[in-house]
Scaffold this motif. Structure first.
Motif, PDB file in Angstrom:
ATOM      1  N   THR A  90       0.815  -1.221   0.000  1.00 49.10           N
ATOM      2  CA  THR A  90       0.000   0.000   0.000  1.00 49.10           C
ATOM      3  C   THR A  90       0.850   1.274   0.000  1.00 49.10           C
ATOM      4  O   THR A  90       0.411   2.320  -0.476  1.00 49.10           O
ATOM      5  N   VAL A  91       2.082   1.199   0.507  1.00 47.44           N
ATOM      6  CA  VAL A  91       2.932   2.393   0.539  1.00 47.44           C
ATOM      7  C   VAL A  91       3.347   2.836  -0.857  1.00 47.44           C
ATOM      8  O   VAL A  91       3.740   3.998  -1.068  1.00 47.44           O
ATOM      9  N   MET A  92       3.200   1.941  -1.831  1.00 45.37           N
ATOM     10  CA  MET A  92       3.679   2.251  -3.186  1.00 45.37           C
ATOM     11  C   MET A  92       2.919   3.410  -3.838  1.00 45.37           C
ATOM     12  O   MET A  92       3.423   4.023  -4.773  1.00 45.37           O
ATOM     13  N   GLN A  93       1.748   3.746  -3.313  1.00 43.65           N
ATOM     14  CA  GLN A  93       0.983   4.869  -3.880  1.00 43.65           C
ATOM     15  C   GLN A  93       1.693   6.209  -3.672  1.00 43.65           C
ATOM     16  O   GLN A  93       1.419   7.179  -4.378  1.00 43.65           O
ATOM     17  N   PHE A  94       2.641   6.253  -2.706  1.00 43.95           N
ATOM     18  CA  PHE A  94       3.358   7.495  -2.429  1.00 43.95           C
ATOM     19  C   PHE A  94       4.731   7.554  -3.102  1.00 43.95           C
ATOM     20  O   PHE A  94       5.411   8.567  -3.011  1.00 43.95           O
ATOM     21  N   ILE A  95       5.115   6.472  -3.760  1.00 45.39           N
ATOM     22  CA  ILE A  95       6.460   6.357  -4.323  1.00 45.39           C
ATOM     23  C   ILE A  95       6.518   6.973  -5.721  1.00 45.39           C
ATOM     24  O   ILE A  95       5.671   6.689  -6.569  1.00 45.39           O
TER      25      ILE A  95
ATOM     26  N   CYS B 281      12.055  -0.518   1.638  1.00 47.31           N
ATOM     27  CA  CYS B 281      13.030   0.545   1.896  1.00 47.31           C
ATOM     28  C   CYS B 281      12.687   1.750   1.029  1.00 47.31           C
ATOM     29  O   CYS B 281      12.469   1.606  -0.176  1.00 47.31           O
ATOM     30  N   ILE B 282      12.634   2.915   1.652  1.00 50.27           N
ATOM     31  CA  ILE B 282      12.307   4.166   0.936  1.00 50.27           C
ATOM     32  C   ILE B 282      13.393   5.192   1.186  1.00 50.27           C
ATOM     33  O   ILE B 282      13.809   5.412   2.329  1.00 50.27           O
ATOM     34  N   LYS B 283      13.848   5.799   0.111  1.00 54.21           N
ATOM     35  CA  LYS B 283      14.800   6.901   0.217  1.00 54.21           C
ATOM     36  C   LYS B 283      14.073   8.198  -0.136  1.00 54.21           C
ATOM     37  O   LYS B 283      13.353   8.271  -1.134  1.00 54.21           O
ATOM     38  N   ILE B 284      14.270   9.226   0.696  1.00 53.16           N
ATOM     39  CA  ILE B 284      13.605  10.515   0.479  1.00 53.16           C
ATOM     40  C   ILE B 284      14.630  11.551   0.037  1.00 53.16           C
ATOM     41  O   ILE B 284      15.654  11.750   0.692  1.00 53.16           O
ATOM     42  N   GLN B 285      14.349  12.187  -1.091  1.00 54.06           N
ATOM     43  CA  GLN B 285      15.204  13.265  -1.595  1.00 54.06           C
ATOM     44  C   GLN B 285      14.372  14.542  -1.656  1.00 54.06           C
ATOM     45  O   GLN B 285      13.204  14.523  -2.046  1.00 54.06           O
ATOM     46  N   ARG B 286      15.002  15.651  -1.276  1.00 53.69           N
ATOM     47  CA  ARG B 286      14.290  16.935  -1.247  1.00 53.69           C
ATOM     48  C   ARG B 286      15.046  17.982  -2.059  1.00 53.69           C
ATOM     49  O   ARG B 286      16.262  18.064  -2.000  1.00 53.69           O
ATOM     50  N   GLU B 287      14.285  18.766  -2.797  1.00 48.24           N
ATOM     51  CA  GLU B 287      14.840  19.901  -3.525  1.00 48.24           C
ATOM     52  C   GLU B 287      13.845  21.042  -3.418  1.00 48.24           C
ATOM     53  O   GLU B 287      12.804  21.039  -4.081  1.00 48.24           O
ATOM     54  N   GLY B 288      14.151  21.980  -2.528  1.00 44.55           N
ATOM     55  CA  GLY B 288      13.181  23.033  -2.244  1.00 44.55           C
ATOM     56  C   GLY B 288      11.949  22.433  -1.600  1.00 44.55           C
ATOM     57  O   GLY B 288      12.037  21.684  -0.633  1.00 44.55           O
ATOM     58  N   ASP B 289      10.797  22.742  -2.182  1.00 45.01           N
ATOM     59  CA  ASP B 289       9.546  22.196  -1.658  1.00 45.01           C
ATOM     60  C   ASP B 289       9.199  20.833  -2.261  1.00 45.01           C
ATOM     61  O   ASP B 289       8.200  20.219  -1.887  1.00 45.01           O
ATOM     62  N   ASN B 290      10.002  20.395  -3.218  1.00 44.76           N
ATOM     63  CA  ASN B 290       9.720  19.116  -3.882  1.00 44.76           C
ATOM     64  C   ASN B 290      10.282  17.941  -3.073  1.00 44.76           C
ATOM     65  O   ASN B 290      11.432  17.969  -2.636  1.00 44.76           O
ATOM     66  N   ILE B 291       9.454  16.933  -2.888  1.00 44.24           N
ATOM     67  CA  ILE B 291       9.855  15.717  -2.159  1.00 44.24           C
ATOM     68  C   ILE B 291       9.739  14.544  -3.120  1.00 44.24           C
ATOM     69  O   ILE B 291       8.692  14.344  -3.757  1.00 44.24           O
ATOM     70  N   TYR B 292      10.827  13.782  -3.244  1.00 47.58           N
ATOM     71  CA  TYR B 292      10.880  12.666  -4.192  1.00 47.58           C
ATOM     72  C   TYR B 292      11.197  11.378  -3.431  1.00 47.58           C
ATOM     73  O   TYR B 292      12.203  11.302  -2.722  1.00 47.58           O
ATOM     74  N   LEU B 293      10.314  10.374  -3.568  1.00 51.83           N
ATOM     75  CA  LEU B 293      10.484   9.113  -2.875  1.00 51.83           C
ATOM     76  C   LEU B 293      10.836   8.002  -3.863  1.00 51.83           C
ATOM     77  O   LEU B 293      10.140   7.842  -4.876  1.00 51.83           O
ATOM     78  N   LYS B 294      11.900   7.266  -3.559  1.00 52.39           N
ATOM     79  CA  LYS B 294      12.241   6.089  -4.364  1.00 52.39           C
ATOM     80  C   LYS B 294      12.127   4.847  -3.494  1.00 52.39           C
ATOM     81  O   LYS B 294      12.605   4.823  -2.357  1.00 52.39           O
ATOM     82  N   GLY B 295      11.469   3.821  -4.031  1.00 57.99           N
ATOM     83  CA  GLY B 295      11.235   2.593  -3.286  1.00 57.99           C
ATOM     84  C   GLY B 295      12.127   1.453  -3.748  1.00 57.99           C
ATOM     85  O   GLY B 295      12.381   1.302  -4.948  1.00 57.99           O
TER      86      GLY B 295
END
Length: 249
Positions: free
Chosen positions: A67-72, A87-101
């Motif tokens: 179910t977490v894949m909907q946010f990836i 496992c999820i890695k979170i990357q941020r650039e300004g207000d942008n949030i990018y999730l890789k699963g």
């Protein structure tokens, strides 16, 4: 403070929290914390990392690996094929949030299994077809080891345990328990297979690590089989998570 954590529900004893906090202490890694986040509704997950820029990554356990894949935003190749993320890695650039699963369960299983394999290990039985089995099946395909999935009902596998009773286990030299049968406190339970057919040619692998030696493994050991529990798989996947979180790419 960089923050990492484990999401799932319910969360009791956690291998991950103990492992990472001990690792940080032992390796003198400062400015990082790892904690548990018991989330019953997966929709609560987004609030965690959206409202706190300190989060850099998460581990995911049941019941949220799917179910977490909907946010990836992006899935690694193995997570895409397995259709589960741990496992999820979170990357941020300004207000942008990018999730890789990612799925590091597959890595942990493969790297702990390979040193044990011999030319005699030609075919496998996968006991259980729940979420834990997905990474195992992916790895067996990758290693070109044919397999059958054994489940309580025919709809969920290739064969039921009842049908397995008619199969000679000498044809299936690798037997992997992906079911919760034998987990503490039900330590006297074991998957319903014909243990009398086991021999020194067999390798029994149990994803369970508590107890260290399940009844499944004990019964295999009595017949001379090589046995392995899931502890090294956990260590390997935990280190792979750490590598992913610290990779600058």
């Amino acid at each position: 403070m960089k923050k990492f954590g484990l999401i799932g529900y319910p969360l009791g004893h956690s291998f991950s929290k103990k492992y990472y906090l001990e690792k940080f202490d032992k390796e003198h890694i400062e400015g990082i914390n790892y904690d548990l986040y018991a989330i019953e509704d997966i929709q609560e997950f987004q609030n965690l990392y959206s409202n706190d820029a300190g989060f850099y990554g998460f581990n995911v356990t049941i019941p949220h690996k799917l179910t977490v894949m909907q946010f990836i935003n992006e899935l690694s190749a193995e997570a895409q094929e397995i259709n589960a993320v741990n496992c999820i890695k979170i990357q941020r650039e300004g207000d942008n949030i990018y999730l890789k699963g990612f799925n590091t369960d597959a890595f942990g299983f493969e790297e702990s299994l390979k040193p044990l394999l011999t030319p005699a290990h030609k075919q496998a039985l996968v006991l259980g077809n729940g979420g834990a089995a997905k990474a195992i099946i992916y790895t067996l395909k990758k290693l070109n080891i044919p397999y059958l999935i054994i489940s309580r009902t025919k709809e969920n596998g290739d064969m039921t345990y009842g049908e397995l009773k008619k199969v000679d286990l000498k044809d299936y030299q690798v037997i992997i328990n992906c079911s919760p049968v034998g987990t503490f406190p039900h330590v006297e339970d074991a998957p319903d297979i014909n243990y009398e057919q086991l021999s020194a040619d067999h390798l029994l692998y149990d994803l369970i690590y508590n107890p260290v030696e399940t009844r499944f493994l004990q019964k295999g050991k009595e017949k001379g089989a090589l046995i392995k529990n899931g502890y090294d798989m956990l260590i390997l996947q935990a280190e792979k998570n750490w590598e992913i979180w610290n990779n600058e790419e």
